[in-house]
Design a protein around this motif. Sequence first.
Motif, PDB file in Angstrom:
ATOM      1  N   GLN A  38       2.969   6.706  -7.028  1.00 26.07           N
ATOM      2  CA  GLN A  38       2.087   7.584  -7.784  1.00 26.07           C
ATOM      3  C   GLN A  38       2.162   9.036  -7.332  1.00 26.07           C
ATOM      4  OE1 GLN A  38      -0.281   6.434 -10.573  1.00 26.07           O
ATOM      5  NE2 GLN A  38       1.666   5.370 -10.391  1.00 26.07           N
ATOM      6  N   SER A  39       2.763   9.269  -6.186  1.00 29.88           N
ATOM      7  CA  SER A  39       2.900  10.635  -5.686  1.00 29.88           C
ATOM      8  C   SER A  39       3.941  11.384  -6.516  1.00 29.88           C
ATOM      9  CB  SER A  39       3.325  10.602  -4.216  1.00 29.88           C
ATOM     10  OG  SER A  39       3.528  11.904  -3.728  1.00 29.88           O
TER      11      SER A  39
ATOM     12  N   ALA B 158       2.387   1.641  -3.435  1.00 29.32           N
ATOM     13  CA  ALA B 158       1.426   2.170  -4.404  1.00 29.32           C
ATOM     14  C   ALA B 158       1.266   3.676  -4.252  1.00 29.32           C
ATOM     15  CB  ALA B 158       0.076   1.479  -4.226  1.00 29.32           C
ATOM     16  N   GLU B 159       1.187   4.139  -3.025  1.00 33.97           N
ATOM     17  CA  GLU B 159       0.993   5.567  -2.776  1.00 33.97           C
ATOM     18  C   GLU B 159       2.233   6.369  -3.161  1.00 33.97           C
ATOM     19  OE1 GLU B 159       0.004   5.593   1.324  1.00 33.97           O
ATOM     20  OE2 GLU B 159      -2.084   4.940   0.997  1.00 33.97           O
TER      21      GLU B 159
ATOM     22  N   TRP C  24      -1.101  -3.393  -9.495  1.00 33.22           N
ATOM     23  CA  TRP C  24      -2.460  -3.059  -9.951  1.00 33.22           C
ATOM     24  C   TRP C  24      -3.111  -4.276 -10.618  1.00 33.22           C
ATOM     25  CZ3 TRP C  24      -4.390  -1.984 -15.112  1.00 33.22           C
ATOM     26  CH2 TRP C  24      -5.648  -1.368 -15.131  1.00 33.22           C
TER      27      TRP C  24
ATOM     28  N   SER D 217      -9.313   7.780  -6.499  1.00 30.89           N
ATOM     29  CA  SER D 217      -8.681   9.093  -6.342  1.00 30.89           C
ATOM     30  C   SER D 217      -8.274   9.672  -7.694  1.00 30.89           C
ATOM     31  CB  SER D 217      -7.454   8.960  -5.435  1.00 30.89           C
ATOM     32  OG  SER D 217      -6.781  10.190  -5.302  1.00 30.89           O
TER      33      SER D 217
ATOM     34  N   ARG E  57      -6.868   3.937  -4.947  1.00 30.71           N
ATOM     35  CA  ARG E  57      -5.974   4.709  -5.816  1.00 30.71           C
ATOM     36  C   ARG E  57      -6.686   5.096  -7.110  1.00 30.71           C
ATOM     37  NH1 ARG E  57      -3.194   7.214  -3.038  1.00 30.71           N
ATOM     38  NH2 ARG E  57      -2.037   7.838  -4.875  1.00 30.71           N
ATOM     39  N   ASP E  58      -7.427   4.160  -7.711  1.00 31.08           N
ATOM     40  CA  ASP E  58      -8.144   4.459  -8.948  1.00 31.08           C
ATOM     41  C   ASP E  58      -9.287   5.438  -8.699  1.00 31.08           C
ATOM     42  OD1 ASP E  58      -6.455   2.889 -10.378  1.00 31.08           O
ATOM     43  OD2 ASP E  58      -7.885   1.305 -10.841  1.00 31.08           O
TER      44      ASP E  58
ATOM     45  N   GLN F 126       0.835  -1.200   0.000  1.00 25.23           N
ATOM     46  CA  GLN F 126       0.000   0.000   0.000  1.00 25.23           C
ATOM     47  C   GLN F 126       0.870   1.250   0.000  1.00 25.23           C
ATOM     48  OE1 GLN F 126      -2.922   0.186   3.108  1.00 25.23           O
ATOM     49  NE2 GLN F 126      -3.583   2.256   2.579  1.00 25.23           N
TER      50      GLN F 126
ATOM     51  N   PHE G 163      -6.009  -0.617  -4.311  1.00 23.53           N
ATOM     52  CA  PHE G 163      -5.977  -0.084  -5.664  1.00 23.53           C
ATOM     53  C   PHE G 163      -7.327   0.464  -6.111  1.00 23.53           C
ATOM     54  CE2 PHE G 163      -1.989  -2.120  -5.388  1.00 23.53           C
ATOM     55  CZ  PHE G 163      -1.166  -1.362  -6.215  1.00 23.53           C
TER      56      PHE G 163
END
Length: 209
Positions: free
Chosen positions: A80-81, A76-77, A122, A141, A138-139, A73, A135
């Motif tokens: 993409q940041s 993933a964050e 993903w 967002s 995330r998607d 997690q 995910f």
Amino acid sequence: MPAKKPLTASSRGQRRTQVQRRTATRAALLKAAAEVVVETGVRSATLAAVGERAGYSRGIVTHYFGSKQALFQALAESSQSGFVPGIGNMPPGLDRLIALIDGYIRSMGDGAVAGRAFLLLWVEAATSPELSAVFQERDDSFRADLRTDIATGIAEGEIRAEADPDATAIAVLGQLRGIGMQQLLAPAALDSSQLRHVVADQWLRALRR
């Protein structure tokens, strides 16, 4: 009870150094996790392998993240940041939407390990209950940001009034993720420097009023 000693300049400096060390360790573990995921696959990645790659023990990975799911997690964050530099400083609207599309494809073409790890995670999320919630968030967002750009563009008269913010956001995200997967599977088949302009122009022509 003895009075607490006041913080000295030396102790304040030491505390900042400890925070910096923790930040650097966390970043090293996330970098190692991305490398392990790309090299061995999501299911084969272990906390022990991540710790070893980063030069630490498995125990420190558990100490920082608690579990493999929490590690993924955080990965993933973090991956993409700031994935598309400069977007955060732009106001919502058509210009930011097009810049995001262009920058996303350009960043994927750079072949960064973090971006490749995100896509592998993903895909794994489709069949992994432990990852699916991460995910989906995330998607959700990402789609929300896209919807904001489209709705703002409509309100400001930049985007056609009949454009549907929800459906368009889903279509844009689907296209970007699909291009990312193609880039992951067959990087030699895609010319990202050309493709990003083609896709950005496609959406500009489709949405511009």
